[in-house]
Design a protein around this motif. Structure first.
Motif, mmCIF file in Angstrom:
data_model
loop_
_atom_site.group_PDB
_atom_site.id
_atom_site.type_symbol
_atom_site.label_atom_id
_atom_site.label_comp_id
_atom_site.label_asym_id
_atom_site.label_seq_id
_atom_site.Cartn_x
_atom_site.Cartn_y
_atom_site.Cartn_z
ATOM 1 N N GLU A 26 1.003 -1.355 0.327
ATOM 2 C CA GLU A 26 -0.168 0.000 0.395
ATOM 3 C C GLU A 26 1.478 1.179 0.344
ATOM 4 O O GLU A 26 0.688 2.188 -0.852
ATOM 5 C CB GLU A 26 -1.056 0.031 1.696
ATOM 6 N N VAL A 27 1.760 0.847 1.209
ATOM 7 C CA VAL A 27 3.056 2.443 0.601
ATOM 8 C C VAL A 27 3.548 3.000 -0.484
ATOM 9 O O VAL A 27 3.232 4.238 -0.978
ATOM 10 C CB VAL A 27 3.764 2.097 1.605
ATOM 11 N N GLN A 28 3.723 1.389 -1.507
ATOM 12 C CA GLN A 28 4.820 1.484 -2.919
ATOM 13 C C GLN A 28 3.145 2.156 -3.691
ATOM 14 O O GLN A 28 3.427 3.057 -4.274
ATOM 15 C CB GLN A 28 4.751 0.431 -2.882
ATOM 16 N N ILE A 33 0.688 6.793 -6.968
ATOM 17 C CA ILE A 33 0.059 8.220 -6.348
ATOM 18 C C ILE A 33 0.690 9.492 -6.664
ATOM 19 O O ILE A 33 0.361 10.267 -7.570
ATOM 20 C CB ILE A 33 -1.099 7.005 -6.221
ATOM 21 N N VAL A 34 0.458 9.644 -6.006
ATOM 22 C CA VAL A 34 1.766 11.072 -4.779
ATOM 23 C C VAL A 34 2.604 11.031 -6.061
ATOM 24 O O VAL A 34 2.600 12.870 -6.335
ATOM 25 C CB VAL A 34 2.102 11.018 -3.537
#
Length: 64
Positions: A26-28, A33-34
């Motif tokens: 999820e962090v990746q 996305i950011v």
């Protein structure tokens, strides 16, 4: 000074026990996305800046 050390110790303890950390996948995903949003926003900002440059050049040429 003891209050400050106690505060830091309690803050680390809370981070260890009470914070729900996201999974690595999820962090990746969110990082990608950011990053994409940042690139798109930078390109849009560049485009608007270029539009204003052309508009100001046109206005300046009208005043000559």
């Amino acid at each position: 000074m003891a209050k400050f050390v106690n505060y830091i110790s309690e803050a680390f303890q809370e981070l260890k026990s009470n914070v729900t950390w996201p999974e690595w996948a999820e962090v990746q995903r969110l990082t990608i996305i950011v990053a994409l949003f940042s690139v798109i926003f930078a390109l849009l900002t560049f485009g608007v800046d270029q539009l204003f440059v052309k508009a100001l050049e046109g206005f300046h040429n009208l005043l000559r």
